[in-house]
Scaffold this motif. Structure first.
Motif, short mmCIF file in Angstrom:
data_model
loop_
_atom_site.label_atom_id
_atom_site.label_comp_id
_atom_site.label_asym_id
_atom_site.label_seq_id
_atom_site.Cartn_x
_atom_site.Cartn_y
_atom_site.Cartn_z
N PRO A 1 70.96 65.18 -4.00
CA PRO A 1 70.58 65.76 -2.65
C PRO A 1 68.98 65.59 -2.19
O PRO A 1 68.42 66.88 -2.12
CB PRO A 1 70.81 67.08 -2.39
N VAL A 2 68.50 64.17 -3.01
CA VAL A 2 67.33 64.10 -3.20
C VAL A 2 67.04 62.80 -3.24
O VAL A 2 67.62 61.72 -3.40
CB VAL A 2 65.74 64.99 -4.30
N SER B 1 61.92 63.77 -1.86
CA SER B 1 62.15 63.80 -0.34
C SER B 1 63.38 64.83 0.14
O SER B 1 64.43 64.23 -1.32
CB SER B 1 61.92 63.14 1.01
N THR B 2 64.22 65.73 0.59
CA THR B 2 65.02 65.78 0.93
C THR B 2 66.08 64.99 1.75
O THR B 2 65.09 64.19 2.70
CB THR B 2 65.04 66.68 2.02
N LYS B 3 67.21 64.93 2.60
CA LYS B 3 67.92 64.18 2.54
C LYS B 3 68.34 64.76 3.35
O LYS B 3 69.71 65.20 3.51
CB LYS B 3 69.26 63.74 1.55
N ALA B 4 67.73 64.12 4.99
CA ALA B 4 68.16 64.50 6.01
C ALA B 4 69.05 64.23 6.22
O ALA B 4 69.17 62.95 6.87
CB ALA B 4 66.71 64.92 7.15
N GLU C 1 68.19 55.82 -4.88
CA GLU C 1 68.68 57.18 -4.54
C GLU C 1 70.10 57.16 -5.91
O GLU C 1 70.48 56.11 -6.16
CB GLU C 1 70.24 57.54 -3.89
N PHE C 2 70.26 58.75 -6.00
CA PHE C 2 70.81 58.83 -8.41
C PHE C 2 72.33 59.91 -7.55
O PHE C 2 71.84 60.58 -6.80
CB PHE C 2 70.22 59.32 -9.02
N GLY C 3 73.10 58.97 -8.47
CA GLY C 3 74.46 59.86 -9.15
C GLY C 3 74.60 60.60 -9.89
O GLY C 3 74.09 60.36 -10.97
#
Ligand code: Q0Z
Length: 304
Positions: free
Chosen positions: A102-103, A148-151, A205-207
């Motif tokens: 979530p970042v 940053s956050t994911k808005a 973005e990672f997962g």
């Protein structure tokens, strides 16, 4: 047998991209279809006029970088052709389904945009103190990781590294994410610079890949990578500190929009033909400069 796009379930829709569920669960577990459109946004608003081939350029660039960064970190790319519906060949990728972290993993090599604003106000960005006296668009002493956050709606919010650790819930994992992000940026920025382009900053973005129940979840790079939509690319020619820099790809649209009197609030206006053509040329030029191959070769490789 490859499905048609109409038969797939839409699971996410961004301003300029769509994500579909691919029923087929292959060797590598569940997969998704990530489709890039020809839509373009400026000042956060999507224009009603598409830029022909933009989706194919961005998809080809993502693949170029995925193929060249596998040794830094694994990525979600499965296929550029097999399993891609014919109507989106060249602008869609089959990717492994991940559990996304979530970042947003932003790396900055130059001080610009929101980083420049934060630096002017506080002397630091994402909790990282920077040297005094930096000027707008100046190269940083070393690349910095500014998560940053994911808005869901509105703008992502800058957080410091501890904030990212808290969101992800695993400090050691977040350290690997930060280190991989900086390595990816450094590799790409050096490559770009050798080809006449400055990569000012970018977002990854990672997962986690949980598809093997007997293995530890693996860290995997997802989403699009190092495209003009996820990065700031500047022409090296004319680069000068002390002011903002023109965007490699979108500057024609921004210049036209500014002169048109548009107040930058939605709805975004239609783009005239000459500005569309110039912008399409810039995307193709970016592809060819960065990859060193004619864009036509991407179209041929993917049967687009
Ligand atoms: C990416 C996004 C897009 C809208 C989810 N490999 C993955 N596994 C699971 N989820 C994602 C990925 Cl890349 C994932 N997004 C961003 C992409 C359209 C939103 F094409 N959302």
């Amino acid at each position: 047998m490859t499905a048609s796009l109409d038969d797939l379930a839409l699971i996410a829709r961004g301003k300029v991209r769509e994500m579909y569920d691919l029923e087929r669960v292959g060797e590598e577990g569940p997969t998704l279809l990530m489709v890039a459109s020809d839509r373009i946004s400026t000042y956060d608003a999507v224009h009603p006029t598409p830029i022909p081939d933009k989706g194919k350029v961005l998809t080809g660039l993502s693949v170029f970088w995925f193929e060249r960064t596998e040794e830094i970190v694994a990525n979600h790319l499965v296929s550029t052709v097999a399993g891609v519906p014919p109507e989106v060949l060249g602008r869609a990728l089959v990717v492994r389904r991940l559990e996304m972290l979530p970042v947003e993993c932003v790396v900055r090599g130059y001080i610009t945009g929101s980083g420049w604003k934060d630096y002017q106000a506080t002397g630091s960005v994402s909790g990282i103190a920077l040297p005094q006296g930096l000027r707008e668009s100046e190269r940083l002493p070393e690349p910095i990781f500014t998560p940053s956050t994911k808005a869901d709606v509105g703008h992502d919010e800058a957080i410091d590294f501890d904030g990212a650790v808290e969101l992800v819930g695993d400090r050691a994992l977040m350290e690997r994410v930060r280190d991989a992000s900086i390595e990816l940026y450094s590799f790409a920025a050096e490559h770009a610079r050798e080809h006449g382009v400055i990569l000012a900053d970018t977002k990854f973005e990672f997962g986690l890949d949980n598809s093997d129940p007997d293995a530890a979840p693996a860290l995997v790079l997802g989403d699009e990578v190092l495209t003009p939509d996820s990065s700031r690319y500047w022409p090296a020619e004319g680069y000068e500190v002390g002011h903002s820099q023109p965007s490699f790809d979108k500057q024609y649209v921004r210049d036209w929009a500014a002169a048109s009197g548009w107040d930058k609030r939605p709805p975004a206006p239609a783009i005239p033909d000459d500005v569309v053509a110039g912008t399409r040329g810039r995307y193709i030029e970016a592809y060819e400069l960065i990859t060193g191959e004619p864009f036509q070769q991407w179209l041929e490789r993917t049967g687009a």
